[in-house]
Design an enzyme around this catalytic site. Structure first.
Site, PDB file in Angstrom:
ATOM      1  N   TYR A  80       0.175 -11.243  11.670  1.00  0.00           N
ATOM      2  CA  TYR A  80      -1.077 -10.985  10.938  1.00  0.00           C
ATOM      3  C   TYR A  80      -1.929 -12.259  10.842  1.00  0.00           C
ATOM      4  CZ  TYR A  80      -4.018  -9.357   7.006  1.00  0.00           C
ATOM      5  OH  TYR A  80      -5.063  -9.012   6.190  1.00  0.00           O
ATOM      6  N   ARG A 121      -8.976   6.397  11.972  1.00  0.00           N
ATOM      7  CA  ARG A 121      -8.108   7.326  12.705  1.00  0.00           C
ATOM      8  C   ARG A 121      -8.001   8.647  11.958  1.00  0.00           C
ATOM      9  NH1 ARG A 121      -3.124   3.378  12.745  1.00  0.00           N
ATOM     10  NH2 ARG A 121      -3.953   3.324  10.640  1.00  0.00           N
ATOM     11  N   LYS A 132      -5.658 -12.962  12.398  1.00  0.00           N
ATOM     12  CA  LYS A 132      -6.807 -13.262  11.539  1.00  0.00           C
ATOM     13  C   LYS A 132      -7.395 -14.640  11.862  1.00  0.00           C
ATOM     14  CE  LYS A 132      -6.908  -9.419   9.235  1.00  0.00           C
ATOM     15  NZ  LYS A 132      -8.052  -8.504   9.391  1.00  0.00           N
ATOM     16  N   ASN A 171     -12.810   4.329   5.363  1.00  0.00           N
ATOM     17  CA  ASN A 171     -12.452   5.488   4.521  1.00  0.00           C
ATOM     18  C   ASN A 171     -11.742   5.075   3.234  1.00  0.00           C
ATOM     19  OD1 ASN A 171     -10.125   4.670   5.769  1.00  0.00           O
ATOM     20  ND2 ASN A 171      -9.491   6.697   6.493  1.00  0.00           N
ATOM     21  N   ARG A 172     -11.301   3.853   3.150  1.00  0.00           N
ATOM     22  CA  ARG A 172     -10.617   3.397   1.926  1.00  0.00           C
ATOM     23  C   ARG A 172     -10.710   1.881   1.814  1.00  0.00           C
ATOM     24  NH1 ARG A 172      -5.162   2.569   4.269  1.00  0.00           N
ATOM     25  NH2 ARG A 172      -5.096   3.813   6.147  1.00  0.00           N
ATOM     26  N   GLY A 173     -10.261   1.396   0.656  1.00  0.00           N
ATOM     27  CA  GLY A 173     -10.149  -0.041   0.462  1.00  0.00           C
ATOM     28  C   GLY A 173     -11.469  -0.794   0.661  1.00  0.00           C
TER      29      GLY A 173
HETATM   30  P1  NDP Z   1      -6.339  -0.598   3.979  1.00  0.00           P
HETATM   31  O1  NDP Z   1      -4.931  -0.610   4.450  1.00  0.00           O
HETATM   32  O2  NDP Z   1      -6.660  -0.079   2.618  1.00  0.00           O
HETATM   33  O3  NDP Z   1      -7.268   0.161   5.051  1.00  0.00           O
HETATM   34  C1  NDP Z   1      -7.184  -0.163   6.414  1.00  0.00           C
HETATM   35  C2  NDP Z   1      -8.292   0.569   7.132  1.00  0.00           C
HETATM   36  O4  NDP Z   1      -8.196   0.296   8.537  1.00  0.00           O
HETATM   37  C3  NDP Z   1      -8.207   2.053   6.957  1.00  0.00           C
HETATM   38  O5  NDP Z   1      -9.514   2.548   6.820  1.00  0.00           O
HETATM   39  C4  NDP Z   1      -7.587   2.530   8.268  1.00  0.00           C
HETATM   40  O6  NDP Z   1      -8.003   3.853   8.506  1.00  0.00           O
HETATM   41  C5  NDP Z   1      -8.176   1.527   9.256  1.00  0.00           C
HETATM   42  N1  NDP Z   1      -7.369   1.338  10.460  1.00  0.00           N
HETATM   43  C6  NDP Z   1      -6.138   0.785  10.561  1.00  0.00           C
HETATM   44  N2  NDP Z   1      -5.714   0.791  11.826  1.00  0.00           N
HETATM   45  C7  NDP Z   1      -6.721   1.353  12.570  1.00  0.00           C
HETATM   46  C8  NDP Z   1      -6.892   1.647  13.952  1.00  0.00           C
HETATM   47  N3  NDP Z   1      -5.950   1.366  14.869  1.00  0.00           N
HETATM   48  N4  NDP Z   1      -8.044   2.212  14.344  1.00  0.00           N
HETATM   49  C9  NDP Z   1      -9.006   2.502  13.463  1.00  0.00           C
HETATM   50  N5  NDP Z   1      -8.909   2.256  12.138  1.00  0.00           N
HETATM   51  C10 NDP Z   1      -7.766   1.686  11.702  1.00  0.00           C
HETATM   52  O7  NDP Z   1      -6.858  -2.095   4.159  1.00  0.00           O
HETATM   53  P2  NDP Z   1      -7.739  -3.040   3.225  1.00  0.00           P
HETATM   54  O8  NDP Z   1      -8.937  -2.331   2.752  1.00  0.00           O
HETATM   55  O9  NDP Z   1      -6.843  -3.726   2.280  1.00  0.00           O
HETATM   56  O10 NDP Z   1      -8.157  -4.151   4.305  1.00  0.00           O
HETATM   57  C11 NDP Z   1      -9.324  -4.049   5.094  1.00  0.00           C
HETATM   58  C12 NDP Z   1      -9.435  -5.299   5.945  1.00  0.00           C
HETATM   59  O11 NDP Z   1      -9.442  -6.445   5.083  1.00  0.00           O
HETATM   60  C13 NDP Z   1      -8.270  -5.490   6.901  1.00  0.00           C
HETATM   61  O12 NDP Z   1      -8.736  -6.060   8.107  1.00  0.00           O
HETATM   62  C14 NDP Z   1      -7.379  -6.473   6.173  1.00  0.00           C
HETATM   63  O13 NDP Z   1      -6.583  -7.201   7.051  1.00  0.00           O
HETATM   64  C15 NDP Z   1      -8.412  -7.331   5.465  1.00  0.00           C
HETATM   65  N6  NDP Z   1      -7.896  -8.034   4.304  1.00  0.00           N
HETATM   66  C16 NDP Z   1      -7.363  -7.361   3.230  1.00  0.00           C
HETATM   67  C17 NDP Z   1      -6.910  -8.050   2.134  1.00  0.00           C
HETATM   68  C18 NDP Z   1      -6.337  -7.375   0.929  1.00  0.00           C
HETATM   69  O14 NDP Z   1      -5.861  -8.102   0.035  1.00  0.00           O
HETATM   70  N7  NDP Z   1      -6.357  -6.071   0.816  1.00  0.00           N
HETATM   71  C19 NDP Z   1      -6.952  -9.521   2.102  1.00  0.00           C
HETATM   72  C20 NDP Z   1      -7.519 -10.126   3.261  1.00  0.00           C
HETATM   73  C21 NDP Z   1      -7.979  -9.403   4.309  1.00  0.00           C
HETATM   74  P3  NDP Z   1      -7.041   4.970   9.174  1.00  0.00           P
HETATM   75  O15 NDP Z   1      -5.650   4.707   8.696  1.00  0.00           O
HETATM   76  O16 NDP Z   1      -7.608   6.272   8.774  1.00  0.00           O
HETATM   77  O17 NDP Z   1      -7.219   4.698  10.620  1.00  0.00           O
END
Ligand code: NDP
Length: 241
Positions: free
Chosen positions: A147, A41, A151, A18-20
């Site tokens: 974390y 969620r 990973k 939904n984001r990112g």
């Molecule tokens: P965001 O914090 O922007 O988004 C996290 C996403 O995960 C949301 O869609 C959230 O949706 C979902 N989420 C979190 N917990 C749960 C759960 N228990 N069940 C279902 N959905 C869940 O993260 P990013 O886009 O930044 O990161 C995405 C991935 O990339 C992650 O795994 C992160 O560790 C990895 N990453 C990110 C980096 C960065 O610089 N941003 C760098 C390296 C890796 P909702 O809250 O609606 O459940």
């Protein structure tokens, strides 16, 4: 223009779409015509995707999500396990809950998804699994013991899946982004951001689209012989690991 027929749409699941980064990945699959399901969620999947509520820490919710997705789109042929969280603090202050919530979401959540998705993939005798890790899984990061461990664990998981399921044409790979502009990194101070940028050979943050294009390649026709790989999308930050 090429005369090659358009590829058949596939049933794709992106968690945390939904984001990112997850949203950009889901949008990239939608743009190429796949049937995309997004689990989160809180809802808010991109237009055109099946919007499924599923907390990846809840095994029953994962099972229910797969039943819903399979009913609507057929067995999941491409899984992108992207949902992830942080709970940063120094080791001496890290609580059991800080540790277990991050491990349960990032590592055990990905295990639940990969295990359930592999059932359908084994029947199809094909499939692509992509686990979204992080550069800090290999580099380590002060304040991110939980974390980074979660990973790093994804690498062993993907490589074991690659060995178990390779004979059925199922690949399992890891994408390891560096610092990408999203809600997750928005919490960093300007000073922290500048320090990070100065350590990145490309001297900038990455974009969600740059991660998405790598995932698209890994799950597409150009990567049929790639499995058990860790593909960095980090501007060179983690090279050598
Ligand atoms: P965001 O914090 O922007 O988004 C996290 C996403 O995960 C949301 O869609 C959230 O949706 C979902 N989420 C979190 N917990 C749960 C759960 N228990 N069940 C279902 N959905 C869940 O993260 P990013 O886009 O930044 O990161 C995405 C991935 O990339 C992650 O795994 C992160 O560790 C990895 N990453 C990110 C980096 C960065 O610089 N941003 C760098 C390296 C890796 P909702 O809250 O609606 O459940």
């Amino acid at each position: 223009m090429s005369d090659a027929p358009a590829p058949e749409p596939r049933s794709v699941l992106v968690t945390g779409g939904n984001r990112g980064i997850g949203r950009a990945i889901a949008e990239a699959f939608l743009a190429q015509g796949d049937r995309v399901a997004v689990t989160t969620r809180s809802g808010g999947a991109p237009e055109g995707a099946l919007d499924v509520r599923c907390d990846v820490t809840d095994p029953e919710a994962v099972e229910a999500a797969f039943a819903q997705i399979e009913g609507a789109h057929g067995p999941v042929e491409v899984l992108v396990a992207n949902a992830g969280i942080t709970a940063d603090t120094l080791l001496l202050r890290m609580s059991e809950d800080d540790w277990s919530s991050v491990l349960d979401t990032n590592l055990t959540g990905s295990f639940r998804l990969a295990k359930r998705a592999s059932k359908g993939m084994l029947r199809l005798r094909r499939g692509r699994i992509v686990l979204i890790s992080s550069v800090v899984g290999m580099l380590g990061s002060a304040g991110q013991v939980n974390y980074a461990a979660s990973k790093a664990g994804l690498v062993g998981m993907a490589r074991s899946i690659a060995r178990e399921l390779g004979s059925r044409s199922i690949t399992a790979n890891v994408v390891a982004p560096g610092f990408i502009e999203t809600d997750m990194t928005a919490v960093l101070s300007d000073e922290q951001k500048d320090t990070i940028k100065s350590q990145v050979p490309l001297q900038r943050y990455g974009t969600c689209e740059e991660v998405a294009s790598t995932v698209l390649w890994l799950t597409g026709p150009g990567a049929t012989y790639v499995t058990g790989a860790v593909i960095p999308v980090d501007g060179g930050l983690g090279m050598g690991h």
